[in-house]
Design a protein around this motif. Structure first.
Motif, PDB file in Angstrom:
ATOM      1  N   ASN A  52      -7.708   4.095   9.028  1.00  0.00           N
ATOM      2  CA  ASN A  52      -7.155   4.314   9.816  1.00  0.00           C
ATOM      3  C   ASN A  52      -5.221   3.954   9.163  1.00  0.00           C
ATOM      4  OD1 ASN A  52      -7.259   1.096  10.450  1.00  0.00           O
ATOM      5  ND2 ASN A  52      -6.234   1.411  12.133  1.00  0.00           N
ATOM      6  N   TRP A  53      -4.152   4.482   9.067  1.00  0.00           N
ATOM      7  CA  TRP A  53      -3.036   3.629   8.956  1.00  0.00           C
ATOM      8  C   TRP A  53      -1.978   3.107  10.325  1.00  0.00           C
ATOM      9  CZ3 TRP A  53       2.287   7.194   7.625  1.00  0.00           C
ATOM     10  CH2 TRP A  53       2.727   6.695   6.789  1.00  0.00           C
ATOM     11  N   PRO A  54      -2.055   2.027  10.517  1.00  0.00           N
ATOM     12  CA  PRO A  54      -1.769   0.327  11.654  1.00  0.00           C
ATOM     13  C   PRO A  54       0.206   1.346  11.307  1.00  0.00           C
ATOM     14  CG  PRO A  54      -3.292   0.224  10.087  1.00  0.00           C
ATOM     15  CD  PRO A  54      -2.928   0.676   9.253  1.00  0.00           C
ATOM     16  N   VAL A  55       1.127   1.248  12.613  1.00  0.00           N
ATOM     17  CA  VAL A  55       2.101   0.969  12.664  1.00  0.00           C
ATOM     18  C   VAL A  55       3.054   0.011  13.009  1.00  0.00           C
ATOM     19  CG1 VAL A  55       3.947   1.889  14.206  1.00  0.00           C
ATOM     20  CG2 VAL A  55       2.135   3.292  13.821  1.00  0.00           C
ATOM     21  N   LEU A  56       3.555  -0.583  11.686  1.00  0.00           N
ATOM     22  CA  LEU A  56       4.402  -1.891  11.871  1.00  0.00           C
ATOM     23  C   LEU A  56       5.590  -1.787  11.292  1.00  0.00           C
ATOM     24  CD1 LEU A  56       1.283  -3.551   9.705  1.00  0.00           C
ATOM     25  CD2 LEU A  56       2.014  -4.111  12.644  1.00  0.00           C
ATOM     26  N   TRP A 106      -4.145  -5.371   5.672  1.00  0.00           N
ATOM     27  CA  TRP A 106      -4.431  -4.219   5.598  1.00  0.00           C
ATOM     28  C   TRP A 106      -4.153  -3.009   4.515  1.00  0.00           C
ATOM     29  CZ3 TRP A 106      -1.947   0.107   5.361  1.00  0.00           C
ATOM     30  CH2 TRP A 106      -0.628  -0.332   6.118  1.00  0.00           C
ATOM     31  N   SER A 107      -5.153  -2.770   3.799  1.00  0.00           N
ATOM     32  CA  SER A 107      -4.936  -1.950   2.258  1.00  0.00           C
ATOM     33  C   SER A 107      -5.467  -0.386   3.153  1.00  0.00           C
ATOM     34  CB  SER A 107      -5.926  -2.418   1.149  1.00  0.00           C
ATOM     35  OG  SER A 107      -4.428  -3.587   0.651  1.00  0.00           O
ATOM     36  N   ARG A 108      -4.918   0.798   2.326  1.00  0.00           N
ATOM     37  CA  ARG A 108      -5.482   2.707   2.774  1.00  0.00           C
ATOM     38  C   ARG A 108      -5.066   3.101   1.459  1.00  0.00           C
ATOM     39  NH1 ARG A 108      -5.323   7.598   4.093  1.00  0.00           N
ATOM     40  NH2 ARG A 108      -5.751   8.173   5.624  1.00  0.00           N
ATOM     41  N   TYR A 109      -6.716   3.808   0.558  1.00  0.00           N
ATOM     42  CA  TYR A 109      -6.463   4.045  -0.393  1.00  0.00           C
ATOM     43  C   TYR A 109      -6.344   5.236  -0.191  1.00  0.00           C
ATOM     44  CZ  TYR A 109      -9.155   0.061  -2.220  1.00  0.00           C
ATOM     45  OH  TYR A 109     -10.121  -0.918  -1.948  1.00  0.00           O
ATOM     46  N   ASP A 110      -5.329   6.099  -1.652  1.00  0.00           N
ATOM     47  CA  ASP A 110      -5.747   7.736  -1.580  1.00  0.00           C
ATOM     48  C   ASP A 110      -4.710   7.980  -0.764  1.00  0.00           C
ATOM     49  OD1 ASP A 110      -6.796   7.168  -3.317  1.00  0.00           O
ATOM     50  OD2 ASP A 110      -9.533   7.290  -2.480  1.00  0.00           O
ATOM     51  N   ASN A 111      -3.641   7.601  -0.003  1.00  0.00           N
ATOM     52  CA  ASN A 111      -2.578   8.734  -0.058  1.00  0.00           C
ATOM     53  C   ASN A 111      -1.763   9.668   0.173  1.00  0.00           C
ATOM     54  OD1 ASN A 111      -2.089   6.972   3.575  1.00  0.00           O
ATOM     55  ND2 ASN A 111      -2.471   5.066   1.386  1.00  0.00           N
ATOM     56  N   HIS A 112      -2.244  10.561   0.441  1.00  0.00           N
ATOM     57  CA  HIS A 112      -1.142  12.002  -0.418  1.00  0.00           C
ATOM     58  C   HIS A 112      -0.262  11.724   0.752  1.00  0.00           C
ATOM     59  CE1 HIS A 112      -5.696  12.599  -0.798  1.00  0.00           C
ATOM     60  NE2 HIS A 112      -5.161  13.334  -1.850  1.00  0.00           N
TER      61      HIS A 112
END
Length: 223
Positions: A52-56, A106-112
């Motif tokens: 997911n993409w947490p909101v901070l 947290w890390s999120r991969y491969d964001n376009h």
């Protein structure tokens, strides 16, 4: 529009968040002591992958409509500009894929991403020789800083879309900064001004105990 809306609930959330993050900095929370300066692993030390993409943020979400948004690029430049949204969208557009690494672990991969590469803005405003630093100013009063060399990296952009859709308000829309090489607090949401400066100007978190650079593989979370 004011830099920071006068919102009591937002101010309360902001104060609690800042106090918590300052405590983390004092305690050096999440530091593993095992930096990966060679970038041998895709996941920096101390990070966990999320899907997911947490909101901070600071607890305030400026409501800036695209038709009202403007970007000023000024300071030590030969050609200062203020672009409205239509003018910004008329600049050469780029697509980019990169990972996000947040200092909260947290890390999120491969964001376009879709947007305007920083190099397009640099070519447009022509920074003066004495410009060494770039300061981002956001609509919620937030600021952060990077060197001009970091801003000129080929993967840095001002993004208006993520995964093929316009950036939402929660994630910094209509336009935010994206600097993939560093912890994501350097990628200012709701950007309204980019200032080229001779002198470094540590921003909101940098003056509250966070590292002035913020390289995830070196674990530069805190000063």
């Amino acid at each position: 529009m004011a830099d920071a809306p006068d919102d009591r609930d937002g101010d309360g959330i902001r104060q609690k968040l800042v106090a918590t993050k300052e405590k983390w900095a004092r305690e050096r929370r999440l530091i593993t002591g095992a930096p990966d300066e060679a970038h041998a692993n895709r996941l920096p030390p101390g990070q966990q992958e999320v899907t997911n993409w947490p909101v901070l943020d600071l607890g305030i979400h400026p409501d800036v409509r695209a038709e009202d948004w403007k970007l000023t690029v000024d300071g030590l430049v030969a050609n200062p500009v203020t672009l409205d949204h239509a003018q910004f969208m008329a600049l050469p557009q780029s697509d980019s894929v990169s990972d996000i690494h947040c200092v909260t672990r947290w890390s999120r991969y491969d964001n376009h991403w879709q947007g305007v590469a920083s190099r397009e803005l640099i070519a447009l405003v022509r920074p003066k020789d004495e410009a060494r630093h770039v300061i981002f100013h956001a609509h919620d009063g937030y600021t952060t800083n990077v060197s001009i060399e970091v801003f000129a990296d080929p993967d840095v952009m001002l993004a208006h879309a993520w995964e093929g859709s316009p950036l939402t308000r929660n994630h910094g829309g209509p336009v935010r900064v994206v600097i993939p090489r560093f912890y994501f607090w350097k990628s200012a949401k709701w950007v309204r001004r980019i200032e080229f400066s001779r002198d470094d100007k540590p921003g909101f978190w940098e003056v509250r105990g966070y590292h002035n650079v913020g390289d995830p593989w070196k674990e530069e979370r805190y000063d």
